[in-house]
Scaffold this active site. Structure first.
Site, short mmCIF file in Angstrom:
data_model
loop_
_atom_site.label_atom_id
_atom_site.label_comp_id
_atom_site.label_asym_id
_atom_site.label_seq_id
_atom_site.Cartn_x
_atom_site.Cartn_y
_atom_site.Cartn_z
N ASP A 7 -7.27 15.02 -44.24
CA ASP A 7 -6.46 16.14 -43.76
C ASP A 7 -6.04 17.01 -44.93
OD1 ASP A 7 -4.95 17.81 -42.18
OD2 ASP A 7 -3.44 16.31 -41.65
N ASP A 34 -8.13 20.72 -46.53
CA ASP A 34 -7.37 21.98 -46.64
C ASP A 34 -7.40 22.50 -48.08
OD1 ASP A 34 -6.79 22.06 -44.00
OD2 ASP A 34 -4.65 21.70 -44.18
N ASP A 86 -5.69 10.87 -55.77
CA ASP A 86 -4.97 11.77 -56.66
C ASP A 86 -5.93 12.43 -57.65
OD1 ASP A 86 -5.33 9.21 -57.62
OD2 ASP A 86 -3.36 9.05 -58.58
N TYR A 107 -2.01 8.10 -38.90
CA TYR A 107 -1.63 8.98 -37.80
C TYR A 107 -1.58 8.25 -36.47
CZ TYR A 107 -2.32 13.00 -40.91
OH TYR A 107 -2.24 13.92 -41.93
N LYS A 159 -7.38 4.98 -52.12
CA LYS A 159 -6.31 4.63 -53.05
C LYS A 159 -6.31 3.10 -53.19
CE LYS A 159 -2.86 5.92 -55.72
NZ LYS A 159 -3.16 6.57 -57.02
#
Length: 403
Positions: A284, A288, A260, A177, A228
């Site tokens: 993020d 959620d 994942d 970001y 990852k």
């Protein structure tokens, strides 16, 4: 009555110390206290349902604080789309200046369809990123607890959702970001491309790892680091540094999981998780996802903390422009964010517990907004839910008087 606890306490290295709470009168704080603590709180209502939920949280803060001898001075400032309409920028300099000088910042919500087509630097969400960077908050704590009153609101089977209590610790100011280079360009075929950079320095990983280990230490002693590392170099460094920091916390059980798989395991068996630490973009998404285990994103608060200065406290839901101004919003995530503000931002544990207990009492009495409504419960709007919480806070004062 069940108690609402997020099983973690302020971090000594992050949260500034505050005056100790008043002596107790029996089990409950004395209801009549002289005001001896004053705090400056910056309120950022923002967009959509933000002003509605902030209004409720402000009233609850004032009442709970008054019962603990706390006086608040609130100052509302524009941010996001509201700031764009007023000043032409999503984070005015004055807003950031006022926020930096306060003891804590409470944010409502940011964004809306009205500004979707703005250029990136003029999007409301850019103001939020700038606010986090300006305040220097790098650790985002997002609890996901399935409350017993709302277990049937979860889309998962009861046996899967019941008892879920986890915390996502998200790195907030680094990664893709904020990484550079970023932008648009043209490739060798003349096609337009967009590109971003996932980059982390060792100090950024180390400091969020310390926060996560300290969080796990105050909870159930288990930390899962999500990355990852089978593909991304930034994740390879992440795993290396988290493993190194783990040597300072021999009492914490550390595990690693690819993002994942973590996304799948959160749905398959969420109770396996205690504390999760991960980078900005993975956090993020996963936070959620974790929020929906609880049945509604409208129930979950968050705290964003730095090494010094005020923390930023906000519900994790969005601005919900479709229901803005219709008295349909669930204010409880913002109310619980106010409780986190008291605990983590100001060190006012007793006042925080008053708010959390009041929320639990309100749910026990069957009050529900539309997002958490089920048959046999009392459907109420944002204002009515706020009034119910205020009555529950006030009932604690009455109980103290009777005792």
């Amino acid at each position: 009555m069940a108690s609402l606890q997020f099983n973690v306490r302020p971090f000594r290295a992050i949260v500034p110390s505050r005056p100790s709470c008043l002596p107790k009168c029996g089990r409950i704080q004395c209801s009549v206290t002289s005001t001896h603590k004053r705090y400056n709180i910056t309120l950022l209502p923002g967009d959509g349902i933000g002003p509605e939920v902030i209004s409720v949280a402000k009233d609850v803060l004032k009442l709970a604080g008054s019962q603990e001898g706390i006086e608040f001075r609130f100052q509302e400032m524009p941010v996001g789309g509201a700031a764009l309409d007023l000043t032409g920028v999503p984070l005015p300099e004055e807003t950031l200046s006022v926020a930096k000088q306060s003891d804590a910042v409470l944010l409502g919500a940011i964004g809306g369809y009205k500004w979707d087509n703005n250029e990136k630097h003029l999007k409301p969400e850019t103001g939020l990123l700038q606010l986090r960077a300006g305040l220097g908050v790098f650790a985002n704590l997002r609890p996901a607890t399935v409350l017993p009153q709302l277990v049937d609101s979860s889309t998962l089977k009861k046996e899967v959702a019941e008892g879920v209590d986890l915390m996502v610790v998200r790195e907030l100011t680094g990664g893709i970001y904020f990484g550079k280079p970023r932008g648009f360009g043209t490739n060798e075929k003349g096609e337009e491309i967009g590109f971003n950079t996932e980059v982390y320095a060792t100090y950024e990983i180390d400091r969020i790892a310390h926060v996560a280990f300290e969080t796990a230490r105050k909870r159930r002693g288990k930390l899962c680091s999500v990355d990852k590392a089978n593909v991304l170099e930034a994740s390879m460094l992440w795993r290396k540094r988290v493993t190194m920091v783990a040597s300072e916390y021999p009492d914490i059980e550390l595990s690693h999981m690819y993002v994942d798989n973590a996304a799948m395991q959160l749905i398959r068996d969420p109770k396996q998780f205690d504390t999760i630490v991960t980078n900005n973009i993975f956090g993020d998404i996963l936070s959620d996802e974790a929020s929906m285990l609880t049945g509604s994103i409208g129930m979950l608060p968050s705290a964003s903390l730095g090494e010094s200065g005020p923390g930023l406290f906000e519900p994790i839901h969005g601005s919900a422009p479709d229901i803005a101004g219709q008295n349909k919003a669930n204010p409880l995530a913002t109310v619980l964010s106010a409780a986190m503000l008291l605990r983590y931002g100001l060190g006012e544990e007793n006042a925080a517990k008053r708010i959390e207990n009041a929320v639990m009492e309100t749910l026990d009495k069957g009050f529900r907004t539309g997002d958490i409504f089920s048959s046999g419960k009392k459907l109420v709007g944002c204002k009515e839910m706020g009034e119910a919480v205020l009555k529950a806070v006030d009932s604690q004062r009455a109980a103290a008087v009777r005792s």
